[in-house]
Design a protein around this motif. Structure first.
Motif, PDB file in Angstrom:
ATOM      1  N   ALA A  45      50.684  40.039  42.951  1.00 24.05           N
ATOM      2  CA  ALA A  45      50.377  39.883  44.378  1.00 24.05           C
ATOM      3  C   ALA A  45      49.755  41.142  44.966  1.00 24.05           C
ATOM      4  O   ALA A  45      48.668  41.554  44.560  1.00 24.05           O
ATOM      5  CB  ALA A  45      51.627  39.466  45.147  1.00 24.05           C
ATOM      6  N   ASP A  46      50.440  41.803  45.929  1.00 20.95           N
ATOM      7  CA  ASP A  46      49.844  42.949  46.626  1.00 20.95           C
ATOM      8  C   ASP A  46      50.022  44.269  45.886  1.00 20.95           C
ATOM      9  O   ASP A  46      49.774  45.339  46.451  1.00 20.95           O
ATOM     10  CB  ASP A  46      50.409  43.072  48.042  1.00 20.95           C
ATOM     11  CG  ASP A  46      51.904  43.395  48.040  1.00 20.95           C
ATOM     12  OD1 ASP A  46      52.489  43.510  46.948  1.00 20.95           O
ATOM     13  OD2 ASP A  46      52.478  43.528  49.143  1.00 20.95           O
ATOM     14  N   CYS A  47      50.449  44.213  44.633  1.00 17.65           N
ATOM     15  CA  CYS A  47      50.521  45.392  43.751  1.00 17.65           C
ATOM     16  C   CYS A  47      51.613  46.393  44.144  1.00 17.65           C
ATOM     17  O   CYS A  47      51.610  47.528  43.654  1.00 17.65           O
ATOM     18  CB  CYS A  47      49.177  46.128  43.702  1.00 17.65           C
ATOM     19  SG  CYS A  47      47.766  45.073  43.321  1.00 17.65           S
ATOM     20  N   SER A  70      42.145  37.612  45.900  1.00 17.46           N
ATOM     21  CA  SER A  70      41.975  38.234  47.220  1.00 17.46           C
ATOM     22  C   SER A  70      43.198  39.051  47.623  1.00 17.46           C
ATOM     23  O   SER A  70      43.064  40.103  48.254  1.00 17.46           O
ATOM     24  CB  SER A  70      41.686  37.162  48.276  1.00 17.46           C
ATOM     25  OG  SER A  70      42.763  36.239  48.368  1.00 17.46           O
ATOM     26  N   VAL A  71      44.390  38.588  47.261  1.00 17.60           N
ATOM     27  CA  VAL A  71      45.613  39.323  47.601  1.00 17.60           C
ATOM     28  C   VAL A  71      45.655  40.644  46.849  1.00 17.60           C
ATOM     29  O   VAL A  71      46.016  41.682  47.419  1.00 17.60           O
ATOM     30  CB  VAL A  71      46.868  38.480  47.277  1.00 17.60           C
ATOM     31  CG1 VAL A  71      48.132  39.286  47.529  1.00 17.60           C
ATOM     32  CG2 VAL A  71      46.877  37.213  48.116  1.00 17.60           C
ATOM     33  N   GLU A  74      43.167  43.293  48.307  1.00 16.26           N
ATOM     34  CA  GLU A  74      43.529  43.916  49.582  1.00 16.26           C
ATOM     35  C   GLU A  74      44.208  45.269  49.394  1.00 16.26           C
ATOM     36  O   GLU A  74      44.030  46.183  50.190  1.00 16.26           O
ATOM     37  CB  GLU A  74      44.455  42.982  50.367  1.00 16.26           C
ATOM     38  CG  GLU A  74      43.744  41.814  51.024  1.00 16.26           C
ATOM     39  CD  GLU A  74      44.710  40.936  51.798  1.00 16.26           C
ATOM     40  OE1 GLU A  74      45.888  41.333  51.959  1.00 16.26           O
ATOM     41  OE2 GLU A  74      44.304  39.845  52.238  1.00 16.26           O
ATOM     42  N   LYS A  75      45.011  45.380  48.333  1.00 16.10           N
ATOM     43  CA  LYS A  75      45.811  46.594  48.158  1.00 16.10           C
ATOM     44  C   LYS A  75      45.535  47.341  46.846  1.00 16.10           C
ATOM     45  O   LYS A  75      46.196  48.325  46.558  1.00 16.10           O
ATOM     46  CB  LYS A  75      47.307  46.239  48.198  1.00 16.10           C
ATOM     47  CG  LYS A  75      47.780  45.748  49.569  1.00 16.10           C
ATOM     48  CD  LYS A  75      47.694  46.859  50.601  1.00 16.10           C
ATOM     49  CE  LYS A  75      48.242  46.390  51.950  1.00 16.10           C
ATOM     50  NZ  LYS A  75      49.687  46.171  51.931  1.00 16.10           N
ATOM     51  N   MET A  76      44.559  46.887  46.072  1.00 14.37           N
ATOM     52  CA  MET A  76      44.352  47.506  44.767  1.00 14.37           C
ATOM     53  C   MET A  76      43.908  48.965  44.881  1.00 14.37           C
ATOM     54  O   MET A  76      44.098  49.746  43.940  1.00 14.37           O
ATOM     55  CB  MET A  76      43.338  46.707  43.938  1.00 14.37           C
ATOM     56  CG  MET A  76      41.934  46.675  44.490  1.00 14.37           C
ATOM     57  SD  MET A  76      40.887  45.572  43.501  1.00 14.37           S
ATOM     58  CE  MET A  76      39.283  45.881  44.245  1.00 14.37           C
ATOM     59  N   THR A  97      45.208  48.352  35.238  1.00 18.37           N
ATOM     60  CA  THR A  97      44.219  47.266  35.230  1.00 18.37           C
ATOM     61  C   THR A  97      44.789  46.048  35.932  1.00 18.37           C
ATOM     62  O   THR A  97      45.963  45.717  35.758  1.00 18.37           O
ATOM     63  CB  THR A  97      43.842  46.880  33.783  1.00 18.37           C
ATOM     64  OG1 THR A  97      43.536  48.053  33.035  1.00 18.37           O
ATOM     65  CG2 THR A  97      42.637  45.957  33.774  1.00 18.37           C
ATOM     66  N   LEU A  98      43.964  45.386  36.736  1.00 21.17           N
ATOM     67  CA  LEU A  98      44.356  44.148  37.406  1.00 21.17           C
ATOM     68  C   LEU A  98      43.485  43.000  36.904  1.00 21.17           C
ATOM     69  O   LEU A  98      42.262  43.139  36.783  1.00 21.17           O
ATOM     70  CB  LEU A  98      44.211  44.273  38.924  1.00 21.17           C
ATOM     71  CG  LEU A  98      45.068  45.333  39.618  1.00 21.17           C
ATOM     72  CD1 LEU A  98      44.769  45.349  41.117  1.00 21.17           C
ATOM     73  CD2 LEU A  98      46.554  45.089  39.374  1.00 21.17           C
ATOM     74  N   HIS A  99      44.140  41.871  36.616  1.00 19.22           N
ATOM     75  CA  HIS A  99      43.430  40.700  36.099  1.00 19.22           C
ATOM     76  C   HIS A  99      43.657  39.494  37.008  1.00 19.22           C
ATOM     77  O   HIS A  99      44.747  39.299  37.559  1.00 19.22           O
ATOM     78  CB  HIS A  99      43.927  40.346  34.696  1.00 19.22           C
ATOM     79  CG  HIS A  99      43.830  41.468  33.714  1.00 19.22           C
ATOM     80  ND1 HIS A  99      42.638  41.864  33.137  1.00 19.22           N
ATOM     81  CD2 HIS A  99      44.788  42.304  33.214  1.00 19.22           C
ATOM     82  CE1 HIS A  99      42.868  42.882  32.313  1.00 19.22           C
ATOM     83  NE2 HIS A  99      44.156  43.160  32.343  1.00 19.22           N
ATOM     84  N   HIS A 100      42.613  38.697  37.151  1.00 23.49           N
ATOM     85  CA  HIS A 100      42.712  37.441  37.892  1.00 23.49           C
ATOM     86  C   HIS A 100      42.834  36.310  36.893  1.00 23.49           C
ATOM     87  O   HIS A 100      41.969  36.113  36.028  1.00 23.49           O
ATOM     88  CB  HIS A 100      41.450  37.251  38.761  1.00 23.49           C
ATOM     89  CG  HIS A 100      41.420  35.940  39.471  1.00 23.49           C
ATOM     90  ND1 HIS A 100      40.259  35.210  39.649  1.00 23.49           N
ATOM     91  CD2 HIS A 100      42.417  35.219  40.048  1.00 23.49           C
ATOM     92  CE1 HIS A 100      40.538  34.105  40.315  1.00 23.49           C
ATOM     93  NE2 HIS A 100      41.843  34.085  40.567  1.00 23.49           N
ATOM     94  N   GLY A 101      43.939  35.566  36.987  1.00 20.95           N
ATOM     95  CA  GLY A 101      44.135  34.469  36.049  1.00 20.95           C
ATOM     96  C   GLY A 101      45.505  33.831  36.214  1.00 20.95           C
ATOM     97  O   GLY A 101      46.297  34.238  37.064  1.00 20.95           O
TER      98      GLY A 101
END
Length: 372
Positions: A45-47, A70-71, A74-76, A97-101
């Motif tokens: 979520a917002d990390c 998108s969430v 916002e805070k990455m 690292t952040l992944h969308h999935g």
């Protein structure tokens, strides 16, 4: 997965610190106990949890996964290195690292993790996703430890304004028996043990209600072999990487060299200043100046006490001040950074002015006086 949302309902019972902070602290305590190097947070979520974990010195790799890009976006930026990280690089390496999935899909980027956290995640999954979730996390990823937290529905009557579920996106909320049954079946299927605990204590006399947030800590019974990992490895990546930050580290030769050069120059300047101050104090008296022995333990607490041998003493010859590298190498911080005297010489070669034989840092005081 959600943080502050639940807290707005807790009027009959007020948690201090807030429940989401207790969940994060639980994970942090687990990290401090087991010292994992690679940690993945599913449903990040917002990390917020990742941000807290980046300060844990044992962690070298952090990864987040969420279905909502998108969430995360916002805070990455909170996961990016700060200027101070470049000015004072850490001795450890750190990559975030952040992944969308979806947690229902397998991706090779999620292999090799020591700890996987799923904080308030599973209750957001559709039935079809929940069925795939154990195979992805316990079968494919197969980390040493998995932490899963989820709401305890038995606690809901104590929370004001909770009609059915605590969050409108929740697909279900289990009671203690339901969660433990699912967790025990999952652990048995994938050779894990599981212990149950939680955060958010019930009121005195209502202990049977259980924790507000129930937690299962899964520990893999047997090491996973490389062959089993390879056989399950998909041929294609399915997640999209939305963020990556590599923190400056002294394990990188470039940052290590800069740190060593700065420390060598800083140390040499202190020694030179002390030496010149003593010379001014003794003046032109040859007898007194012959007794000049710069005391290394007077420089500062930073340098610490050092016993300097005769052949390591700094000296002045004409307009040149010589600070032996052996003296500088004896300083604890320089010694720790370099490890060996040979490494010190290699790192500063061509970057610091040395004597003709390369044994000492050299300053020309005549040039310095002209500049002043």
């Amino acid at each position: 997965m959600d943080t502050n949302f639940q807290e707005e309902f807790t009027q009959i019972i007020k948690f201090e610190p807030p429940l989401y902070k207790q969940r994060y602290q639980f994970v942090k305590d687990l990290v401090e106990k087991y010292k994992p190097k690679k940690v993945a947070d599913l449903g990040c979520a917002d990390c917020s949890l990742l941000w807290m974990l980046k300060f844990c010195s044992c962690i070298e790799v952090l990864a987040g996964l969420d279905i909502c890009a998108s969430v995360m976006k916002e805070k990455m930026h909170t996961l990016s290195p700060l200027p101070v990280d470049y000015l004072q690089p850490s001795e450890r390496s750190l990559t975030v690292t952040l992944h969308h999935g979806s947690v229902a899909h397998k991706d090779p980027c999620m292999l090799g993790f020591d700890l996987v956290t799923c904080i308030e995640l599973i209750e957001h999954l559709e039935e079809s996703e929940l069925k795939k979730f154990p195979e992805v996390v316990f079968g494919f990823m197969a980390p040493s430890i998995v932490v899963i937290s989820t709401p305890n529905s038995e606690f809901n009557p104590l929370l004001s304004r909770v009609m059915l579920y605590r969050h409108p996106d929740h697909k279900f909320e289990w009671n203690q028996a339901q969660f433990q049954s699912w967790a025990l079946d999952t652990a048995r299927c994938y050779d894990y043990s599981v212990e149950f605990t939680g955060v958010g204590h019930p009121p005195t006399g209502m202990e049977k209600v259980g924790f507000c947030t129930q937690i299962g800590v899964f520990v893999r019974k047997y090491p996973q072999t490389g062959e089993s990992v390879q056989s399950e490895k998909p041929t294609e990546a399915v997640y999209k990487t939305v963020f990556k930050a590599v923190y400056p580290s002294l394990k990188d030769e470039k940052y290590l060299q800069n740190a060593v050069i700065s420390e060598v120059i800083f140390t040499a300047q202190i020694i030179k200043h002390r030496l010149m101050s003593k010379r001014e104090e003794y003046g032109d008296d040859p007898e007194r100046r012959s007794k000049l022995q710069p005391s290394m333990d007077c420089f500062s607490d930073y340098l610490g006490k050092l016993v300097v041998e005769k052949n390591m003493e700094p000296f002045v010859s004409g307009n040149e001040v010589y600070i032996p590298l052996a003296t500088i190498f004896s300083v604890p911080k320089v010694n720790r950074l370099c490890g060996t005297f040979e490494k010190l010489c290699k790192l500063i070669a061509g970057k610091v002015t040395l004597s003709s034989d390369g044994s000492a840092v050299m300053f020309n005081i005549e040039h310095e006086n002209e500049e002043n």
